[in-house]
Design a protein around this motif. Structure first.
Motif, PDB file in Angstrom:
ATOM      1  N   VAL A 132       0.798  -1.220   0.000  1.00 43.82           N
ATOM      2  CA  VAL A 132       0.000   0.000   0.000  1.00 43.82           C
ATOM      3  C   VAL A 132       0.835   1.276   0.000  1.00 43.82           C
ATOM      4  CG1 VAL A 132      -0.226   0.049   2.524  1.00 43.82           C
ATOM      5  CG2 VAL A 132      -1.997   1.127   1.092  1.00 43.82           C
ATOM      6  N   PHE A 133       2.027   1.264   0.579  1.00 44.91           N
ATOM      7  CA  PHE A 133       2.849   2.470   0.626  1.00 44.91           C
ATOM      8  C   PHE A 133       3.761   2.619  -0.592  1.00 44.91           C
ATOM      9  CE2 PHE A 133       2.477   1.792   5.421  1.00 44.91           C
ATOM     10  CZ  PHE A 133       1.402   2.655   5.517  1.00 44.91           C
ATOM     11  N   ASN A 134       3.765   1.611  -1.475  1.00 41.79           N
ATOM     12  CA  ASN A 134       4.738   1.608  -2.565  1.00 41.79           C
ATOM     13  C   ASN A 134       4.158   1.994  -3.918  1.00 41.79           C
ATOM     14  OD1 ASN A 134       6.613   0.830  -0.709  1.00 41.79           O
ATOM     15  ND2 ASN A 134       6.829  -1.261  -1.427  1.00 41.79           N
ATOM     16  N   ASN A 135       2.921   2.496  -3.952  1.00 41.27           N
ATOM     17  CA  ASN A 135       2.303   2.927  -5.203  1.00 41.27           C
ATOM     18  C   ASN A 135       1.315   4.044  -4.908  1.00 41.27           C
ATOM     19  OD1 ASN A 135      -0.479   1.549  -4.776  1.00 41.27           O
ATOM     20  ND2 ASN A 135       0.994  -0.121  -4.477  1.00 41.27           N
ATOM     21  N   SER A 136       0.737   4.621  -5.937  1.00 42.70           N
ATOM     22  CA  SER A 136      -0.142   5.779  -5.737  1.00 42.70           C
ATOM     23  C   SER A 136      -1.575   5.403  -5.402  1.00 42.70           C
ATOM     24  CB  SER A 136      -0.135   6.676  -6.984  1.00 42.70           C
ATOM     25  OG  SER A 136      -0.673   5.986  -8.089  1.00 42.70           O
ATOM     26  N   GLN A 137      -1.861   4.105  -5.246  1.00 48.36           N
ATOM     27  CA  GLN A 137      -3.176   3.609  -4.792  1.00 48.36           C
ATOM     28  C   GLN A 137      -4.312   3.981  -5.737  1.00 48.36           C
ATOM     29  OE1 GLN A 137      -3.124   4.328  -0.104  1.00 48.36           O
ATOM     30  NE2 GLN A 137      -2.885   6.209  -1.241  1.00 48.36           N
ATOM     31  N   THR A 138      -4.013   4.238  -6.984  1.00 44.48           N
ATOM     32  CA  THR A 138      -5.020   4.760  -7.906  1.00 44.48           C
ATOM     33  C   THR A 138      -5.459   3.704  -8.908  1.00 44.48           C
ATOM     34  OG1 THR A 138      -4.104   6.994  -7.726  1.00 44.48           O
ATOM     35  CG2 THR A 138      -5.497   6.532  -9.622  1.00 44.48           C
ATOM     36  N   LEU A 139      -6.766   3.602  -9.110  1.00 41.25           N
ATOM     37  CA  LEU A 139      -7.313   2.790 -10.176  1.00 41.25           C
ATOM     38  C   LEU A 139      -7.456   3.696 -11.397  1.00 41.25           C
ATOM     39  CD1 LEU A 139      -8.358   0.009 -10.966  1.00 41.25           C
ATOM     40  CD2 LEU A 139     -10.628   0.697 -10.180  1.00 41.25           C
ATOM     41  N   HIS A 140      -6.595   3.497 -12.383  1.00 43.25           N
ATOM     42  CA  HIS A 140      -6.532   4.372 -13.553  1.00 43.25           C
ATOM     43  C   HIS A 140      -7.509   3.910 -14.630  1.00 43.25           C
ATOM     44  CE1 HIS A 140      -2.907   6.485 -12.168  1.00 43.25           C
ATOM     45  NE2 HIS A 140      -2.460   5.307 -11.790  1.00 43.25           N
ATOM     46  N   PHE A 141      -8.350   4.836 -15.099  1.00 42.17           N
ATOM     47  CA  PHE A 141      -9.270   4.552 -16.196  1.00 42.17           C
ATOM     48  C   PHE A 141      -8.869   5.258 -17.485  1.00 42.17           C
ATOM     49  CE2 PHE A 141     -11.912   3.897 -12.421  1.00 42.17           C
ATOM     50  CZ  PHE A 141     -12.478   2.664 -12.701  1.00 42.17           C
ATOM     51  N   GLY A 142      -8.045   6.303 -17.379  1.00 44.41           N
ATOM     52  CA  GLY A 142      -7.661   7.062 -18.565  1.00 44.41           C
ATOM     53  C   GLY A 142      -8.482   8.305 -18.786  1.00 44.41           C
ATOM     54  N   ASP A 143      -9.417   8.597 -17.869  1.00 43.66           N
ATOM     55  CA  ASP A 143     -10.272   9.767 -18.054  1.00 43.66           C
ATOM     56  C   ASP A 143      -9.566  11.073 -17.687  1.00 43.66           C
ATOM     57  OD1 ASP A 143     -10.219   8.946 -15.420  1.00 43.66           O
ATOM     58  OD2 ASP A 143     -12.392   8.798 -15.197  1.00 43.66           O
ATOM     59  N   ILE A 144      -8.774  11.074 -16.610  1.00 42.56           N
ATOM     60  CA  ILE A 144      -8.099  12.314 -16.221  1.00 42.56           C
ATOM     61  C   ILE A 144      -6.575  12.214 -16.329  1.00 42.56           C
ATOM     62  CG2 ILE A 144      -9.974  12.962 -14.666  1.00 42.56           C
ATOM     63  CD1 ILE A 144      -8.036  12.272 -12.345  1.00 42.56           C
ATOM     64  N   GLU A 145      -6.085  11.079 -16.839  1.00 34.82           N
ATOM     65  CA  GLU A 145      -4.649  10.923 -17.036  1.00 34.82           C
ATOM     66  C   GLU A 145      -4.279  11.513 -18.401  1.00 34.82           C
ATOM     67  OE1 GLU A 145      -5.988   7.830 -14.139  1.00 34.82           O
ATOM     68  OE2 GLU A 145      -6.675   8.494 -16.109  1.00 34.82           O
ATOM     69  N   THR A 146      -3.758  12.723 -18.418  1.00 37.99           N
ATOM     70  CA  THR A 146      -3.583  13.449 -19.680  1.00 37.99           C
ATOM     71  C   THR A 146      -2.379  12.985 -20.487  1.00 37.99           C
ATOM     72  OG1 THR A 146      -2.436  15.221 -18.464  1.00 37.99           O
ATOM     73  CG2 THR A 146      -4.793  15.505 -18.878  1.00 37.99           C
ATOM     74  N   ASN A 147      -1.657  11.982 -19.994  1.00 40.93           N
ATOM     75  CA  ASN A 147      -0.612  11.380 -20.817  1.00 40.93           C
ATOM     76  C   ASN A 147      -1.162  10.239 -21.668  1.00 40.93           C
ATOM     77  OD1 ASN A 147      -0.988  10.064 -18.321  1.00 40.93           O
ATOM     78  ND2 ASN A 147       0.905   8.911 -18.572  1.00 40.93           N
ATOM     79  N   TYR A 148      -2.461   9.945 -21.556  1.00 43.00           N
ATOM     80  CA  TYR A 148      -3.078   8.880 -22.332  1.00 43.00           C
ATOM     81  C   TYR A 148      -3.708   9.440 -23.597  1.00 43.00           C
ATOM     82  CZ  TYR A 148      -2.910   5.774 -18.221  1.00 43.00           C
ATOM     83  OH  TYR A 148      -2.512   4.997 -17.169  1.00 43.00           O
ATOM     84  N   THR A 149      -3.461   8.766 -24.707  1.00 44.63           N
ATOM     85  CA  THR A 149      -4.203   9.057 -25.922  1.00 44.63           C
ATOM     86  C   THR A 149      -5.596   8.454 -25.792  1.00 44.63           C
ATOM     87  OG1 THR A 149      -3.489   7.017 -27.007  1.00 44.63           O
ATOM     88  CG2 THR A 149      -2.074   8.968 -27.281  1.00 44.63           C
ATOM     89  N   LEU A 150      -6.486   8.822 -26.699  1.00 44.08           N
ATOM     90  CA  LEU A 150      -7.833   8.258 -26.665  1.00 44.08           C
ATOM     91  C   LEU A 150      -7.783   6.751 -26.868  1.00 44.08           C
ATOM     92  CD1 LEU A 150     -10.892   8.705 -26.543  1.00 44.08           C
ATOM     93  CD2 LEU A 150     -10.860   9.055 -29.030  1.00 44.08           C
ATOM     94  N   GLU A 151      -6.919   6.294 -27.763  1.00 47.16           N
ATOM     95  CA  GLU A 151      -6.794   4.859 -28.021  1.00 47.16           C
ATOM     96  C   GLU A 151      -6.340   4.115 -26.776  1.00 47.16           C
ATOM     97  OE1 GLU A 151      -4.506   1.768 -31.099  1.00 47.16           O
ATOM     98  OE2 GLU A 151      -3.926   3.880 -31.010  1.00 47.16           O
ATOM     99  N   LYS A 152      -5.338   4.666 -26.084  1.00 47.23           N
ATOM    100  CA  LYS A 152      -4.874   4.003 -24.867  1.00 47.23           C
ATOM    101  C   LYS A 152      -5.941   4.064 -23.782  1.00 47.23           C
ATOM    102  CE  LYS A 152      -1.218   3.690 -21.439  1.00 47.23           C
ATOM    103  NZ  LYS A 152       0.126   4.112 -20.982  1.00 47.23           N
TER     104      LYS A 152
END
Length: 460
Positions: free
Chosen positions: A51-71
């Motif tokens: 739990v202390f070794n990551n950002s604890q986030t479930l990533h969907f790609g909606d607000i991660e602006t390094n993701y393209t639409l395809e990704k």
């Protein structure tokens, strides 16, 4: 002398989030009879899934602006499987917490980027909204406190944010597998695989306790997966760039997750603020990103293994130089090293935190000692470039998972794909009931995309 154990259908090396996810799928949705899960630590998910070794986030790609639409389309589908599992098996939210989340834009240039992104992504994410200063003030007042009142501020917002304790999720995968199929799964914690070799019938796994054999193997040992791959002649053109993340934390700062816009020139995550999964009164800021010659964070003993994995060839040296001497990346890496230096680190890092919370005081920010893991980034020594995203090597009846993409969010889809491969390795007598897997997660069919938001009727 070590004793020889009878043959298993599948041996899985590593009981982190990926290793336990495929154990869960193999035990519940295939007719594989004998599954061996080996873990060098005394319990599951003690390294990067802790739990202390990551950002604890479930990533969907909606607000991660390094993701393209395809990704984002791919990640959204994958993360939705994990979300559906949490909704089914963790209704009391012992494993996860739900928050709102947003990506913040400050200034006309960033606001324009965000507005364009909203138009591109709103069909894929119907729950996503573009909000203005007034709504931001109501949701996250600390984002505007002491900020220039004349600056343009906007955000992409959704109430579908999940913080996940991936160590507890890994434990849930294993417990579900053992409870429902006690005769299928054998878990061996505290068992260190010393050597992996090919045999006539599959593979031989020599450990510090005894020797096992298996028809097929899945290696889900993080950075060590590449070391195992190279020992069998795979992945010779790869090296590892181990990127370590650190965090700072503060009390009662944010009500939800807040991201900043990603720099297109950097392959590393932009800073964000996240309430702790088990304590909403603490906000974690980060991650920083620095390159360390280690396979596991806070374990100096893994330095030698890192150089064994990376290789000491001229090709590896020139690849690292080509990546790290890029002026933009070089400045970023140097600055991130300084963030961990006592006294001056916090004074430098607070400038990044103030991009999110302008009123943050130095006294309120604390270095999160002992937090942060390592994300192994694959370097292709032929192209001398980072190979971003999923890192997987396929061999003869063996799979090496170095890192899923992005992180643990895609663990169930990664397991789904590898389960299909494993039953193919084993032959025509084995099958994977993928339809039942999807139905158990509340999804009508494989082709149907899980719904990321509750219907209006369900909320009322």
């Amino acid at each position: 002398m070590v004793s020889l154990q009878e043959d298993y259908d599948v041996a899985i090396v590593g009981a982190g989030i990926c290793g336990t996810a495929i154990t869960y799928l193999l035990s519940q949705y295939t007719n594989v009879e004998r599954i061996l899960l080996l873990e060098k630590c005394d319990d599951v998910a003690q390294v990067n899934s802790w739990v202390f070794n990551n950002s604890q986030t479930l990533h969907f790609g909606d607000i991660e602006t390094n993701y393209t639409l395809e990704k984002a389309q791919k990640v959204n589908r994958a993360a939705s499987l994990t979300k559906q599992y949490l909704l089914k098996y963790d209704p009391q939210q012992d494993i996860h917490s739900k928050y709102h989340k947003m990506v913040l834009a400050v200034g006309e240039e960033q606001a324009a980027i965000l507005a364009n992104r909203y138009q591109e992504f709103k069909t894929l994410f119907p729950h996503l909204r573009l909000i203005d200063r007034s709504e931001i003030a109501a949701l996250e007042p600390n984002l505007l406190k002491d900020r220039d009142p004349n600056s343009e501020v906007s955000a992409l917002f959704t109430d579908e944010g999940y913080a996940v304790d991936f160590q507890k999720l890994a434990k849930s995968f294993l417990e579900t597998a053992q409870d429902n199929s006690p005769d299928k799964v054998e878990f061996r914690p505290g068992t260190h695989v010393k050597r992996l070799t090919k045999s006539d019938t599959g593979y031989r796994l020599e450990t510090d306790r005894q020797t096992f054999t298996a028809k097929t193997v899945v290696v889900a040992a993080g950075a060590y997966s590449l070391l195992f791959a190279k020992s069998l002649g795979y992945g010779q053109d790869y090296a590892l760039l181990s990127v370590a993340g650190s965090f700072y934390k503060a009390k009662s700062t944010l009500n939800g997750k807040v991201y900043t816009l990603q720099s297109k020139k950097l392959p590393f995550a932009a800073i964000h603020g996240d309430p702790e999964v088990h304590d909403r009164t603490i906000t974690r800021f980060g991650p920083t990103a620095k390159v360390l010659p280690q396979l596991e964070r806070h374990r100096a003993a893994t330095i030698l293994d890192y150089f064994r994995t990376a290789g000491l060839s001229l090709a590896a040296f020139f690849s690292f130089a080509a990546i790290l001497l890029d002026w933009t990346i070089f400045r970023y890496i140097v600055r991130n090293f300084l963030y961990d230096v006592p006294f001056i680190g916090k004074r430098l890092f607070i400038q990044q935190v103030r991009r999110i919370v302008p009123s943050m005081n130095l006294a309120d920010l604390t270095y999160a000692k002992g937090y942060g893991g390592i994300r192994p980034q694959i370097v292709n020594t032929q192209t001398r470039k980072l190979q971003l995203g999923e890192a997987k090597i396929l061999g003869d009846r063996i799979i090496f998972n170095i890192t899923p993409s992005p992180g643990a969010s895609t663990c169930l889809q990664n397991a789904e794909e590898d389960t299909e491969r494993v039953v193919q390795f084993l032959g025509d007598d084995y099958c994977f009931d993928k339809s039942r897997f999807w139905q158990d997660l509340g999804i009508a069919s494989e082709g149907a995309q899980p719904n990321l938001v509750e219907s209006a009727s369900a909320r009322t």
